[in-house]
Design a protein around this motif. Sequence first.
Motif, short mmCIF file in Angstrom:
data_model
loop_
_atom_site.label_atom_id
_atom_site.label_comp_id
_atom_site.label_asym_id
_atom_site.label_seq_id
_atom_site.Cartn_x
_atom_site.Cartn_y
_atom_site.Cartn_z
N ALA A 110 -96.45 9.18 49.72
CA ALA A 110 -95.55 8.45 48.82
C ALA A 110 -96.24 8.12 47.51
O ALA A 110 -95.62 8.20 46.43
CB ALA A 110 -95.08 7.17 49.51
N SER A 149 -88.79 6.89 47.54
CA SER A 149 -89.00 5.67 48.33
C SER A 149 -88.21 5.70 49.62
O SER A 149 -88.73 5.33 50.69
CB SER A 149 -88.60 4.45 47.50
OG SER A 149 -89.39 4.35 46.33
N PRO A 208 -94.36 0.88 50.73
CA PRO A 208 -94.01 0.43 49.37
C PRO A 208 -95.21 -0.09 48.59
O PRO A 208 -95.25 0.01 47.35
CB PRO A 208 -92.97 -0.67 49.61
CG PRO A 208 -93.18 -1.11 51.02
CD PRO A 208 -93.65 0.10 51.76
N GLN A 219 -96.82 2.85 46.79
CA GLN A 219 -96.04 3.27 45.62
C GLN A 219 -96.19 2.27 44.48
O GLN A 219 -96.33 2.65 43.31
CB GLN A 219 -94.57 3.42 46.00
CG GLN A 219 -94.31 4.55 46.98
CD GLN A 219 -92.86 4.58 47.42
OE1 GLN A 219 -92.41 3.73 48.17
NE2 GLN A 219 -92.13 5.55 46.91
#
Length: 526
Positions: free
Chosen positions: A161, A224, A273, A276
């Motif tokens: 990611a 995402s 997350p 990212q």
Amino acid sequence: MTAWAVLAGVAARLCALGLTASAAWLIARAGAERPDLAALGLAIAAVRAFASARGLFGYLERLAGHDAALGRAARQRVRLYRALARGPLPGAGSRDADALTHMVADLDAGQDLRLRCALPAIIAGVAGAAAAAFCWALHPASGAIVAGGMLAAGAAVPAGAAAAARRLGARLADARAELTARVLDLTEGRADLLAFGALDFATAAAERQAARLARVERAGGSVSAAALAAGAAVQGLTALGVAWTAAGTGAVTSAVLVLTALAALDAVQPAIPAAQLYVALRPAAARVRRLIRADAALPPDERPHRPAVPGRVALRGVRVRYGDVPALDGVDLDLAPGRSVAVLGESGAGKSTLLALLAGLVQPGEGLALLRPARGLYQDAHLFAATVRVNLRMAKPDAEDAELRAVLDRVHLTGWLDALPQGLSTPVGAGGRGLSGGQRQRLLLARALLADPEVLLLDEPTEALDAATGRAVLAGVLRARRGRTTVAVTHREDALDLFDDIVIMARGRVELHDAGVHRQRRIKRG
């Protein structure tokens, strides 16, 4: 305090795992074996204890984490505020918007980097390892599957990611910068666009750029979503694998292992997350660090030599080039401590580069710079959206109002101050918005005087003032210098008699460094 946040966060995750495991054991045993209530008392107490402790440790984690992050951000904000107040820093840009970006957005990004990236990743790693060890102790094969699932969900998926976010990040930054520029053209250049009949064309170009930005942002959202879906898939597959391998361990142990595996994988999901976000926030945090470090000492091999006498400036064969153009070409210059020096020359003579060299904003490509201090205080700096008092106290935070009024009097701003509706508490717009050019120059000059540096560097300090006011301001500054070395770039020949020394520059060289000779030449020309 950051260590306390990590410990509290790990404790909260371990309590969540403990709650899941004890609840699973309680439900499975009560349903499969139907023991007496007394046999379940310890598990019931554990469920209640883990549930209460999880909330407590979660609160402590947020309290300690935000305290640490906000405290660090506040310290960085003060350091950057003072650095920007002293003058333009290398890489900070020359526009007010650049300073505002570093002060607000970049510092907030550094705060989020610690709270939403570093802290969750550390906590997830420690708690995940503890969960894998617990499962291994109950059933090694299941523990191995849990460990593999956690590596996939907590490391492999976040890495993928982050790589995708990195590729999209450059496109997103370019698209946002282009849209910002086009919107700025529309708002600030509307009158010109209307005059030339180009408003519709500029509006259409901005709309196309907005659509491009939306496409890039949608692509980021898809990445995402795909990463979170991959993490959920790994979690489900891990639970199925544990259920299959633990089938022969009994209903109670199997239930504990499966539910603990789900909880363990759930604990590492925030790493996706966070990875990212790390890609998006890291450049901003790096910019802040570079700006703050630019205000610190240079590396040993580049650090200017510091003479023992404060305020001493000596340049030996100094050369500074911008590309192929020499800005300073073999400059030799000696300034004795406490002297006031006027620097003259035509545009492009190298005056501003000389000041930047003395301020530490550029380094010589050749030659030797002997400076004490290693950098001077530059008068041409930034005014912030704050009160007059706050802007002045950037130079001396503990200055009393009487001292602020005295330094404003030196630059002939007392009348202006008395006319302000709130005196020193009157707000000043960002970059000096709302002030005249002369008022902005003198307010910056007053702040520089308040700092009382060993070397004060002035770049056309009275350019926006009439001749009489400019001379009076220069006279007041030079009278109050108390042994301070003052170097001023100026074009006002009517005020040269106020200075101890004159330096005339041409084509990057010092052509004359003698006050008496220059005055004689001026008298002969007159």
